[in-house]
Scaffold this active site. Structure first.
Site, short mmCIF file in Angstrom:
data_model
loop_
_atom_site.label_atom_id
_atom_site.label_comp_id
_atom_site.label_asym_id
_atom_site.label_seq_id
_atom_site.Cartn_x
_atom_site.Cartn_y
_atom_site.Cartn_z
N SER A 164 0.82 -1.21 0.00
CA SER A 164 0.00 0.00 0.00
C SER A 164 0.86 1.27 0.00
O SER A 164 2.09 1.22 0.04
CB SER A 164 -0.94 -0.01 1.20
N HIS A 165 0.18 2.41 -0.02
CA HIS A 165 0.85 3.70 -0.12
C HIS A 165 1.89 3.91 0.98
O HIS A 165 1.73 3.49 2.12
CB HIS A 165 -0.19 4.83 -0.05
N ASP A 166 2.99 4.52 0.58
CA ASP A 166 4.06 4.94 1.50
C ASP A 166 4.79 3.79 2.19
O ASP A 166 5.51 4.01 3.17
CB ASP A 166 3.51 5.90 2.57
#
Length: 365
Positions: free
Chosen positions: A294-296
């Site tokens: 997922s993001h980051d």
């Protein structure tokens, strides 16, 4: 008095000769009956209960809970008497090749490889434990067949696949769908030169790398996944670098990588995987089939995310860490370097460097 029976560590997964002893159900000197549970073994893919093959007393117990074991090693013996003293050296595999081999200590993967290549085990000393690597080295020294390579023989974008196992087959399909890098062939020390895997020729073992460079091949895909022993994957990357090969980033056409994500060299993104916004996957990492980053998220060098693993946002995965199938890692959790997360685990808090989370558990327990 009947001959004591050695309790051998089985080969649970063909590509993973190592396992962890996570539970002992017996103690030294205990009498057991056929079918009684002896211990529980765990790999990154499965958990197995080892049971007694006959009645007897447990003697010569040589491992403790938490230790790593290898297929073919002797856990203990089942004897008619608790006073029986095991030999210092004994057979560590269930099969004998000749009368001399009854004094050899050899792992089951090494034995299987030796049989496939008709390796004369009498060439090994009785004083060593014969590993798969030692058998591979013997094969390389005695290999007769060689593939003739000529300068200019291959396309400028030609690539070799190092490793002809299951992950190697997956990379054959991936590269065939990309059509960017024509496959020059497979390099594998444990497979006969000239044989074919899914229509792709085996060119030889590691000794052929120098000749491939001379023939104009400069790209490689590392197909050694390192499940059970991530060091084996790292060693191949180092071998390829020493031979002057580069490892391109490979992304399966059905995977989706956000434009803001960054992927290091040698990264492999497998079918239907997802890498989210501003995420990073380090050198040589694997995001396997259906895995979600997922993001980051920050995934370290050589980390291996198995099929179906899910990382929530802002997760950090350390270098050379193995994350099993179907694992869920919660938001902002940090997993240290060289940790092992078993299949189906849920990780809710940080895991230290070298930490082990058992399959199917919730961390912290």
């Amino acid at each position: 008095m009947s001959e004591p029976t050695p309790i051998l560590i089985p080969l649970i997964n063909p590509n993973e000769p190592g396992a962890y002893l996570i539970a002992l159900h017996v103690s030294l000197g205990q009498h057991v009956r056929r079918g009684d549970k002896l211990c529980t073994l765990e790999t990154t893919k499965s958990t197995v209960e080892l049971t007694a093959e006959s009645d007897g007393y447990v003697v010569g117990l040589s491992f403790k809970v938490g230790q790593g074991v290898q297929a073919g090693e002797i856990l203990a013996y089942l004897a008619d008497s608790a006073d029986w003293i095991p030999p210092i050296q004994s057979v560590t595999t269930g099969e004998q090749i000749n009368s001399r081999s009854t004094h050899l200590r050899i792992s089951q993967p090494a034995l299987t490889l030796a049989q496939q290549h008709k390796v004369d085990l009498s060439r090994f000393s009785n004083n060593i434990f014969i590993t798969e690597k030692l058998v591979q080295e013997m094969i390389k020294r005695t290999e007769i067949r060689e593939i003739e390579l000529q300068p200019g023989q291959f396309d400028l974008n030609a690539i070799i696949i190092y490793g002809g196992g299951g992950h190697g087959k997956a990379l054959i399909d991936l590269l065939s769908m990309l059509s960017t890098y024509p496959i020059a062939g497979i390099v594998d020390d444990g497979i006969h030169t000239g044989s074919s895997i899914m229509g792709t020729q085996v060119l030889g073992g590691s000794a052929i790398l120098e000749n491939l460079i001379a023939a104009g091949v400069h790209l490689a895909a590392n197909a050694v996944g390192g499940i059970g022993n991530i060091t084996s994957r790292i060693n191949i990357f180092e071998l390829l670098a020493q031979a002057k090969f580069s490892c391109p980033t490979l992304v399966h056409p059905t995977a989706f990588v956000e434009s803001s994500a960054t992927l290091g060299d040698g990264v492999q993104i497998m079918p239907h995987a997802y890498v989210g916004s501003d995420a990073h996957v380090g050198f040589g990492g694997i995001v396997n089939t259906g895995a979600i980053v997922s993001h980051d998220c920050k995934v370290g060098d050589y980390a291996n995310l198995s099929p179906g693993a899910i990382l929530a946002g802002e997760v950090i995965i350390g270098d050379a860490t193995l994350v099993g199938m179907g694992v869920t890692v919660n938001l902002r959790v940090k997993i240290g370097s060289r940790a092992r997360i078993g299949n189906g685990a849920t990780v809710k808090e940080d895991v230290p460097d070298g930490g082990i989370v058992r399959a199917g558990t919730i961390w912290p327990e």
